[in-house]
Motif scaffolding. Structure first.
Motif, short mmCIF file in Angstrom:
data_model
loop_
_atom_site.label_atom_id
_atom_site.label_comp_id
_atom_site.label_asym_id
_atom_site.label_seq_id
_atom_site.Cartn_x
_atom_site.Cartn_y
_atom_site.Cartn_z
N GLY A 1 0.86 -1.10 -0.06
CA GLY A 1 0.03 -0.18 0.07
C GLY A 1 0.91 1.53 -0.08
N ASN A 2 2.23 1.08 0.27
CA ASN A 2 3.08 2.32 0.21
C ASN A 2 3.80 2.30 -1.06
OD1 ASN A 2 4.88 4.33 0.45
ND2 ASN A 2 6.17 3.40 2.41
N ASN A 3 3.38 3.18 -1.98
CA ASN A 3 3.95 3.22 -3.39
C ASN A 3 5.10 4.41 -3.27
OD1 ASN A 3 2.76 1.24 -4.51
ND2 ASN A 3 0.75 2.35 -4.84
N SER A 4 5.36 5.18 -2.27
CA SER A 4 6.15 6.27 -2.09
C SER A 4 7.71 6.03 -1.97
CB SER A 4 5.71 7.13 -1.18
OG SER A 4 4.36 7.66 -1.30
N PHE A 5 7.86 5.05 -1.37
CA PHE A 5 9.34 4.92 -1.07
C PHE A 5 9.37 3.08 -0.56
CE2 PHE A 5 7.55 6.18 3.04
CZ PHE A 5 8.08 5.10 4.08
N VAL A 6 10.69 2.74 -0.62
CA VAL A 6 11.01 1.54 -0.02
C VAL A 6 11.86 1.71 1.26
CG1 VAL A 6 12.53 -0.82 -0.41
CG2 VAL A 6 11.20 0.41 -2.29
N TRP A 7 11.54 1.08 2.35
CA TRP A 7 12.09 1.06 3.67
C TRP A 7 13.59 0.53 3.37
CZ3 TRP A 7 10.08 3.83 7.32
CH2 TRP A 7 8.79 3.76 7.80
N GLN A 8 14.40 1.46 4.00
CA GLN A 8 15.95 1.02 4.01
C GLN A 8 16.32 0.72 5.49
OE1 GLN A 8 17.75 0.24 1.26
NE2 GLN A 8 15.85 1.05 0.09
#
Length: 143
Positions: A44-51
């Motif tokens: 559901g989160n298309n803004s960023f990828v968790w690092q």
């Protein structure tokens, strides 16, 4: 204008293993640490990828110098003990051409990886060098 008299020009590196001197080296490569990241995608989160940071990764350190009378002896004596050697502590001190300390790095749990002696070729005269490679599990800086 004030000039810094302890600038890092004409630097040499004094190396000690458990307080025993291995002498001066002309170059030092690989003093680095990398944070290893794990990427996680959130539904559901298309803004960023968790690092996410997972661990630290330390590069091997390579020290090189011209070969001189007796320069290899302390290194080879230390490396010859490698199969039964307990991890050591190394101190690498950068000093300028005047012998003034610029900075010191302390490597934790050091083990020798490789010593490379000079290559001998009669057709290309050059300075003979030796290289010592060290693996370690941590680095602290002073300076």
């Amino acid at each position: 204008m004030i000039e810094d008299t302890k600038i890092a020009v004409g630097v040499s590196y004094v190396v000690k293993i458990d307080g025993e001197s291995l002498g001066e080296f002309a170059s030092c490569e690989g003093l680095s640490v990398e944070v290893v990241l794990e990427s996680r995608e959130e539904g559901g989160n298309n803004s960023f990828v968790w690092q996410l940071p997972t661990r630290l990764k330390f590069s091997n350190v390579k020290l090189s110098r011209p070969v001189g009378k007796g320069t290899s002896q302390p290194i080879l004596a230390w490396i010859s003990k490698a199969p039964g050697l307990k991890p050591s502590t190394a101190e690498i001190q950068a000093q300028n051409a005047y012998g003034d300390k610029i900075a010191t790095w302390y490597l934790q749990r050091v083990v020798p990886v490789r010593w490379t002696g000079p290559s001998f070729t009669a057709d290309q005269p050059k300075v003979l060098t030796e290289t010592l490679e060290l693996a370690h599990h941590g680095i602290d800086a002073d300076g």
